[in-house]
Write an enzyme that holds these catalytic residues in place. Structure first.
Site, PDB file in Angstrom:
ATOM      1  N   HIS A  71      43.103  37.667  32.047  1.00  0.00           N
ATOM      2  CA  HIS A  71      42.080  38.543  32.621  1.00  0.00           C
ATOM      3  C   HIS A  71      42.736  39.661  33.430  1.00  0.00           C
ATOM      4  O   HIS A  71      42.427  40.847  33.255  1.00  0.00           O
ATOM      5  CB  HIS A  71      41.149  37.700  33.509  1.00  0.00           C
ATOM      6  N   GLU A  72      43.677  39.296  34.284  1.00  0.00           N
ATOM      7  CA  GLU A  72      44.316  40.292  35.150  1.00  0.00           C
ATOM      8  C   GLU A  72      45.265  41.201  34.369  1.00  0.00           C
ATOM      9  O   GLU A  72      45.409  42.386  34.696  1.00  0.00           O
ATOM     10  CB  GLU A  72      45.023  39.610  36.322  1.00  0.00           C
ATOM     11  N   HIS A  75      43.332  44.031  33.019  1.00  0.00           N
ATOM     12  CA  HIS A  75      43.174  45.092  34.024  1.00  0.00           C
ATOM     13  C   HIS A  75      44.456  45.929  34.129  1.00  0.00           C
ATOM     14  O   HIS A  75      44.392  47.151  34.230  1.00  0.00           O
ATOM     15  CB  HIS A  75      42.838  44.500  35.391  1.00  0.00           C
TER      16      HIS A  75
END
Length: 192
Positions: A71-72, A75
């Site tokens: 998820h990170e 980003h």
């Protein structure tokens, strides 16, 4: 757990390679920070330092670590390729949160069953929308209505932006195929 994710998880390996090809090489000792966090937050991306913060007190299973890192890293990939205005443009944040929820495995059927949330038609999109809104509310002081409006305005374009995976990886097997395809991309395009 972090080392295992970075070395063996196909989602993370694909994203690390995509970041490198985009000119944003990730160094484990520089770009990852394991810290104790408040509440039930699992991680975050610090755009000011280009660093991924992992909440070591809230991540207890390898599968959870895999999802949070993925998820990170999404980003981080968005930050690298799209120059996201994280602090002033809530639509930019919404788009990256949509992509992270869609591509990281956050909304797989098994994860949703574990949360006692599942449906049939259109459930993946509903999950992605809800998780994007929750993520925005966790990191920005905006109303729920503002977060919902931002997500709804960019949802279609951002949900359909599948880079660098080329598909929605619904399972580890899908992620492995996406990683293999990503590795072979240059050979494919060289033969056109």
């Amino acid at each position: 757990m972090l080392r295992m994710t970075l070395e063996t998880n196909p989602y993370a390996r694909l994203l690390l390679e995509a970041l490198k090809q985009s000119g944003c090489t990730v160094f484990n000792d520089r770009h990852f920070s394991c810290e104790n966090c408040d509440g039930c937050v699992s991680g975050g991306f610090d755009a000011a330092t280009s660093q991924i913060v992992l909440c070591q007190n809230n991540i207890r299973q390898q599968s959870h670590m895999n999802r949070v890192v993925t998820h990170e890293l999404i980003h981080a990939f968005d930050h690298c390729r799209a120059h996201v205005d994280w602090f002033k443009n809530v639509k930019h944040l919404a788009c990256s949160e949509i992509r992270a929820a869609n591509l990281s495995g956050d909304c797989t059927l098994m994860n949703e069953i574990a949360r006692f949330k599942f449906g049939l038609k259109g459930h993946h999109q509903t999950c992605v929308r809800d998780r994007a809104i929750r993520s925005i509310l966790a990191v920005r002081k905006v109303s729920k209505e503002t977060a919902e409006k931002a997500v709804d305005e960019v949802f279609d374009a951002c949900f359909n932006d599948l880079e660098p995976f080329g598909r929605i990886p619904h399972s580890k097997a899908d992620a492995k195929r996406a990683y293999r395809d990503f590795q072979n991309r240059d050979r494919y395009y060289a033969n056109l």
